[in-house]
Design a protein around this motif. Structure first.
Motif, PDB file in Angstrom:
ATOM      1  N   GLU A 209      79.829  70.745  14.650  1.00 28.08           N
ATOM      2  CA  GLU A 209      79.692  70.313  16.048  1.00 28.08           C
ATOM      3  C   GLU A 209      78.879  71.376  16.773  1.00 28.08           C
ATOM      4  N   PHE A 210      77.573  71.156  16.910  1.00 24.40           N
ATOM      5  CA  PHE A 210      76.669  72.188  17.381  1.00 24.40           C
ATOM      6  C   PHE A 210      76.203  72.024  18.830  1.00 24.40           C
ATOM      7  N   GLN A 211      76.507  70.922  19.481  1.00 30.52           N
ATOM      8  CA  GLN A 211      75.873  70.612  20.750  1.00 30.52           C
ATOM      9  C   GLN A 211      76.100  71.680  21.812  1.00 30.52           C
ATOM     10  N   SER A 212      77.336  72.169  21.945  1.00 32.19           N
ATOM     11  CA  SER A 212      77.623  73.158  22.986  1.00 32.19           C
ATOM     12  C   SER A 212      76.858  74.456  22.744  1.00 32.19           C
ATOM     13  N   TYR A 213      76.661  74.813  21.458  1.00 32.70           N
ATOM     14  CA  TYR A 213      75.932  76.035  21.122  1.00 32.70           C
ATOM     15  C   TYR A 213      74.436  75.858  21.407  1.00 32.70           C
ATOM     16  N   LEU A 214      73.930  74.667  21.170  1.00 28.83           N
ATOM     17  CA  LEU A 214      72.521  74.400  21.453  1.00 28.83           C
ATOM     18  C   LEU A 214      72.244  74.448  22.953  1.00 28.83           C
ATOM     19  N   THR A 215      73.200  73.963  23.735  1.00 31.27           N
ATOM     20  CA  THR A 215      73.071  74.058  25.193  1.00 31.27           C
ATOM     21  C   THR A 215      73.029  75.521  25.627  1.00 31.27           C
ATOM     22  N   GLN A 216      73.862  76.329  24.993  1.00 34.17           N
ATOM     23  CA  GLN A 216      73.897  77.760  25.293  1.00 34.17           C
ATOM     24  C   GLN A 216      72.568  78.431  24.933  1.00 34.17           C
ATOM     25  N   ILE A 217      72.023  78.074  23.774  1.00 29.78           N
ATOM     26  CA  ILE A 217      70.739  78.629  23.348  1.00 29.78           C
ATOM     27  C   ILE A 217      69.641  78.256  24.339  1.00 29.78           C
ATOM     28  N   ALA A 218      69.633  77.007  24.773  1.00 21.05           N
ATOM     29  CA  ALA A 218      68.621  76.551  25.722  1.00 21.05           C
ATOM     30  C   ALA A 218      68.673  77.361  27.016  1.00 21.05           C
ATOM     31  N   SER A 219      69.880  77.707  27.462  1.00 21.97           N
ATOM     32  CA  SER A 219      70.022  78.473  28.708  1.00 21.97           C
ATOM     33  C   SER A 219      69.605  79.926  28.530  1.00 21.97           C
TER      34      SER A 219
END
Length: 391
Positions: A209-219
């Motif tokens: 489940e990677f979505q929350s980490y990808l959001t963090q990377i984008a920020s």
């Protein structure tokens, strides 16, 4: 130097009263028994089969013999289960009386195998498991590795990233030993070059489940992302990374196992992803062209890194047993012969360090049109710093 090192290590085991396996009592007219402790069921089945295929191909090319002796295979399913490793290893060494144990894939299984290897002196060749300790803290004269360590494949990418102009990166991997060893190798080289690791993200294993980490990377907006995931987790991460729209603005870098064996599953999402690994089936060399052709003819598919690990294990045995004329009774001579193997491998030239870890090239690869194309040699003849090997 290597000769005195191995003689000293072997003497230390003999002096400690360790009872070697039945190899010492083998009749050189008998077949050489190869015990294959690899996964033949479950998640890592394909890896176990590829290693086995490569090994058997190499021995077939030697006329089905090693050092003039016939070969008998004893295959045991490791199930990639660490809790069964000591029992399975003991069964091969004491029950089946094998001359060599070849395995495993899983690093947790390797830990259990190494305990038995130390107790029995069984000649053990590791064709995949990348745990650093096998040829470092837990090194021993009767254990060799024909694969890699997590550090060896990730360290070169650190300098590559810096040379590409990246100055701050985010790293992300599963929160387990293999992932953290891999990421640490990249971080070491990247910070040595002058780069900064903005954040290391650890994902609970084996979550995908990677979505929350990808959001963090984008920020965080790093210059690049370095990652270690493998198998299905690697496929999910690369696909999710692309779907999140990050690939075009934040280059994705990784250890080769992020994409190895997964090109078809990755599809368009994998295009442009760069990895470092000690093999690619597109390597332009005569040795690799011959290997790829022979493997395809024998098994109807392209070989991968795991197949090369098995093939080089077979070629290593062939060279060493030729040197000792098939004599497995003289343990010191046999270990010395194994230590001094020089292979013109499909992966490139390969020798062994004093801790019995392969010294080999690591390549920078980019996925182009669904293939791992070799961009450059990321590090030529990289030797792993196994400073804790104090046998």
């Amino acid at each position: 130097m290597k000769e005195s090192f191995n003689s000293t290590l072997l003497a230390s085991l003999l002096g400690a009263g360790i009872a070697f396996s039945s190899i010492a009592n083998a009749n050189n007219d008998d077949p050489i028994k190869l015990g294959l402790m690899l996964p033949y069921s479950g998640t890592y089945t394909a890896l176990g089969e590829a290693i086995t295929n490569g090994l058997k191909l190499a021995i077939k090319e030697q006329g089905g013999q090693l050092g003039g002796r016939e070969i008998e295979y004893v295959q045991l399913d490791s199930e990639a289960n660490p809790s069964k490793a000591p029992q399975n290893m003991s069964r091969l060494v004491k029950g089946d009386n094998v001359d060599f144990v070849i395995g495993p894939v899983h690093s947790g299984v390797a830990m259990g195998m190494l305990r038995v290897a130390k107790q029995t002196g069984a000649l053990t060749i590791i064709p995949n498991a990348g745990l650093e300790a096998a040829t470092n803290q837990l090194c021993m004269p009767n254990v060799f590795r024909t694969s890699h360590s997590m550090w060896q494949d990730s360290y070169p990418m650190g300098k590559v990233a810096y040379d590409q102009g990246h100055r701050n990166v985010v790293t992300i991997t599963w929160d387990y030993a293999g992932g953290k060893e891999d990421v640490a190798g990249f971080e070491e080289a990247f910070t040595e070059a002058g780069g900064e690791v903005t954040k290391r993200i650890l994902v609970p294993f084996p979550s995908t489940e990677f979505q929350s980490y990808l959001t963090q990377i984008a920020s965080l907006k790093p210059d690049a992302v370095y990652t270690f995931f493998a198998g299905g987790g690697g496929v999910d991460f690369v696909r999710d990374y692309s779907a999140a729209g990050l690939k075009e603005s934040i280059p994705l870098l990784g250890s080769g196992f992020l994409t190895e064996g997964n090109l078809q599953a990755l599809g368009e999402a994998g295009e442009g992803v760069m990895t470092t690994l000690h093999y690619a089936d597109t390597l332009e060399s005569e040795a690799n062209r011959k290997f790829v052709s022979a493997y395809q003819e024998a098994y109807g598919e392209l070989p991968d890194t795991y197949a090369v690990h098995g093939y080089d294990t077979g070629m290593m045995l062939a060279q060493a047993l030729y040197a000792v004329k098939g004599d497995t009774e003289n343990r010191e001579a046999l270990i010395e012969a194994l230590s001094n193997v020089h292979l013109n491998s499909p992966r490139g030239p390969m020798t062994f360090s004093e801790s019995h870890h392969p010294i080999q090239n690591v390549y920078l690869r980019e996925i182009r049109d669904g293939k791992h194309e070799v961009v450059d040699v990321a590090y030529e003849q990289l030797e792993v710093p196994d400073d804790a090997c104090k046998m």
